[in-house]
Design a protein around this motif. Sequence first.
Motif, PDB file in Angstrom:
ATOM      1  N   LEU A 171       0.956  -1.185  -0.185  1.00 44.62           N
ATOM      2  CA  LEU A 171      -0.062  -0.039   0.032  1.00 44.62           C
ATOM      3  C   LEU A 171       0.809   1.258  -0.001  1.00 44.62           C
ATOM      4  O   LEU A 171       0.230   2.354  -0.496  1.00 44.62           O
ATOM      5  CB  LEU A 171      -1.073  -0.148   1.021  1.00 44.62           C
ATOM      6  N   SER A 172       1.933   1.141   0.300  1.00 49.27           N
ATOM      7  CA  SER A 172       2.995   2.350   0.461  1.00 49.27           C
ATOM      8  C   SER A 172       2.953   2.888  -0.993  1.00 49.27           C
ATOM      9  O   SER A 172       3.225   3.819  -1.314  1.00 49.27           O
ATOM     10  CB  SER A 172       4.209   1.911   1.094  1.00 49.27           C
ATOM     11  N   GLN A 173       2.950   1.717  -2.148  1.00 58.81           N
ATOM     12  CA  GLN A 173       2.999   2.201  -3.494  1.00 58.81           C
ATOM     13  C   GLN A 173       1.695   2.773  -4.010  1.00 58.81           C
ATOM     14  O   GLN A 173       1.862   3.631  -4.864  1.00 58.81           O
ATOM     15  CB  GLN A 173       3.433   0.963  -4.334  1.00 58.81           C
ATOM     16  N   TRP A 174       0.781   2.394  -3.596  1.00 58.01           N
ATOM     17  CA  TRP A 174      -0.497   3.001  -3.715  1.00 58.01           C
ATOM     18  C   TRP A 174      -0.578   4.460  -3.411  1.00 58.01           C
ATOM     19  O   TRP A 174      -1.331   5.460  -4.215  1.00 58.01           O
ATOM     20  CB  TRP A 174      -1.507   2.160  -3.097  1.00 58.01           C
ATOM     21  N   MET A 175       0.128   4.805  -2.012  1.00 59.81           N
ATOM     22  CA  MET A 175       0.133   6.253  -1.767  1.00 59.81           C
ATOM     23  C   MET A 175       1.070   7.063  -2.380  1.00 59.81           C
ATOM     24  O   MET A 175       1.258   8.289  -1.996  1.00 59.81           O
ATOM     25  CB  MET A 175       0.517   6.107  -0.117  1.00 59.81           C
ATOM     26  N   THR A 176       1.817   6.661  -3.418  1.00 56.35           N
ATOM     27  CA  THR A 176       2.455   7.360  -4.316  1.00 56.35           C
ATOM     28  C   THR A 176       1.651   7.744  -5.490  1.00 56.35           C
ATOM     29  O   THR A 176       2.491   8.725  -6.289  1.00 56.35           O
ATOM     30  CB  THR A 176       3.800   6.655  -4.725  1.00 56.35           C
ATOM     31  N   ALA A 177       0.612   7.590  -5.549  1.00 55.30           N
ATOM     32  CA  ALA A 177      -0.166   8.130  -6.611  1.00 55.30           C
ATOM     33  C   ALA A 177      -0.499   9.620  -6.993  1.00 55.30           C
ATOM     34  O   ALA A 177      -0.574  10.189  -7.857  1.00 55.30           O
ATOM     35  CB  ALA A 177      -1.850   7.518  -6.681  1.00 55.30           C
ATOM     36  N   SER A 178      -0.344  10.218  -5.770  1.00 54.72           N
ATOM     37  CA  SER A 178      -0.549  11.695  -5.523  1.00 54.72           C
ATOM     38  C   SER A 178       0.502  12.234  -4.403  1.00 54.72           C
ATOM     39  O   SER A 178       0.289  11.738  -3.353  1.00 54.72           O
ATOM     40  CB  SER A 178      -1.931  12.081  -5.644  1.00 54.72           C
ATOM     41  N   PRO A 179       1.024  13.494  -4.587  1.00 54.90           N
ATOM     42  CA  PRO A 179       1.762  13.944  -3.496  1.00 54.90           C
ATOM     43  C   PRO A 179       0.684  14.261  -2.246  1.00 54.90           C
ATOM     44  O   PRO A 179       1.193  14.306  -1.025  1.00 54.90           O
ATOM     45  CB  PRO A 179       2.280  15.038  -4.019  1.00 54.90           C
ATOM     46  N   THR A 180      -0.488  14.444  -2.585  1.00 54.31           N
ATOM     47  CA  THR A 180      -1.500  14.657  -1.457  1.00 54.31           C
ATOM     48  C   THR A 180      -2.113  13.479  -0.674  1.00 54.31           C
ATOM     49  O   THR A 180      -2.484  13.765   0.503  1.00 54.31           O
ATOM     50  CB  THR A 180      -2.828  15.079  -2.116  1.00 54.31           C
ATOM     51  N   CYS A 181      -1.724  12.454  -0.980  1.00 53.50           N
ATOM     52  CA  CYS A 181      -1.828  10.949  -0.211  1.00 53.50           C
ATOM     53  C   CYS A 181      -1.236  11.209   1.243  1.00 53.50           C
ATOM     54  O   CYS A 181      -1.550  10.982   2.276  1.00 53.50           O
ATOM     55  CB  CYS A 181      -1.285   9.924  -0.811  1.00 53.50           C
ATOM     56  N   GLU A 182      -0.096  11.888   1.246  1.00 51.24           N
ATOM     57  CA  GLU A 182       0.963  11.869   2.633  1.00 51.24           C
ATOM     58  C   GLU A 182       0.133  13.000   3.445  1.00 51.24           C
ATOM     59  O   GLU A 182       0.500  13.107   4.672  1.00 51.24           O
ATOM     60  CB  GLU A 182       2.347  12.101   2.298  1.00 51.24           C
ATOM     61  N   LEU A 183      -0.890  13.899   2.916  1.00 48.88           N
ATOM     62  CA  LEU A 183      -1.624  14.589   3.727  1.00 48.88           C
ATOM     63  C   LEU A 183      -2.803  14.022   4.310  1.00 48.88           C
ATOM     64  O   LEU A 183      -3.190  14.498   5.245  1.00 48.88           O
ATOM     65  CB  LEU A 183      -2.142  15.729   2.882  1.00 48.88           C
ATOM     66  N   LEU A 184      -2.899  12.718   4.044  1.00 44.25           N
ATOM     67  CA  LEU A 184      -4.054  12.120   4.216  1.00 44.25           C
ATOM     68  C   LEU A 184      -4.067  10.872   5.263  1.00 44.25           C
ATOM     69  O   LEU A 184      -4.843  10.900   6.136  1.00 44.25           O
ATOM     70  CB  LEU A 184      -5.161  11.658   3.248  1.00 44.25           C
ATOM     71  N   ALA A 185      -3.057  10.456   5.288  1.00 49.55           N
ATOM     72  CA  ALA A 185      -2.605   9.015   5.965  1.00 49.55           C
ATOM     73  C   ALA A 185      -1.258   8.938   6.290  1.00 49.55           C
ATOM     74  O   ALA A 185      -0.418   9.117   5.357  1.00 49.55           O
ATOM     75  CB  ALA A 185      -3.146   7.854   5.427  1.00 49.55           C
ATOM     76  N   THR A 186      -0.723   8.381   7.326  1.00 45.70           N
ATOM     77  CA  THR A 186       0.716   8.317   7.589  1.00 45.70           C
ATOM     78  C   THR A 186       0.791   6.716   7.870  1.00 45.70           C
ATOM     79  O   THR A 186      -0.133   6.009   8.584  1.00 45.70           O
ATOM     80  CB  THR A 186       1.291   8.986   8.845  1.00 45.70           C
ATOM     81  N   PRO A 187       1.965   6.016   7.656  1.00 41.13           N
ATOM     82  CA  PRO A 187       2.046   4.794   7.913  1.00 41.13           C
ATOM     83  C   PRO A 187       2.336   4.538   9.340  1.00 41.13           C
ATOM     84  O   PRO A 187       2.971   5.071  10.154  1.00 41.13           O
ATOM     85  CB  PRO A 187       3.742   4.168   7.102  1.00 41.13           C
ATOM     86  N   GLU A 188       1.828   3.506   9.836  1.00 42.68           N
ATOM     87  CA  GLU A 188       1.924   2.850  11.194  1.00 42.68           C
ATOM     88  C   GLU A 188       3.347   2.505  11.583  1.00 42.68           C
ATOM     89  O   GLU A 188       3.967   1.920  10.580  1.00 42.68           O
ATOM     90  CB  GLU A 188       1.122   1.553  11.390  1.00 42.68           C
ATOM     91  N   GLY A 189       3.723   3.194  12.657  1.00 40.17           N
ATOM     92  CA  GLY A 189       5.245   2.615  13.100  1.00 40.17           C
ATOM     93  C   GLY A 189       6.198   3.323  12.416  1.00 40.17           C
ATOM     94  O   GLY A 189       7.357   2.877  12.140  1.00 40.17           O
TER      95      GLY A 189
END
Length: 121
Positions: free
Chosen positions: A103-121
Amino acid sequence: MSRAPPALLPALLLLPACAHRLEPDAFCKEVGYAIAGRTQECTGDAGLAEARYLLFEEQFTCIEYEVVKDSDQTDLPYQDLYHCPLAIRSLACELVDQYGDDLSQWMTASPTCELLATPEG
């Protein structure tokens, strides 16, 4: 039966059209729904789609926003926060297969993804 004074009627008619609050984690949830939806569209596997949504909930912590739709009360326009789920929904099926459960790859679809969720741990 009491009636609103005629002077208040225009204001009362506008109430349903006024700004409304979105749930603080609404945009983050949209990311999970987008992952599940794109998985379902590309693989036809509803079980896998649900498993990826649950994996998203397990692996990521939502960043909450106090957003009033159709209002200027937030630093980011709510439309900008939708870019991540929209980008995920637009991923090519080849990428969906390639990314799989990473899912970390999925979260690279847009720079805004890091504004919505952070990885656990």
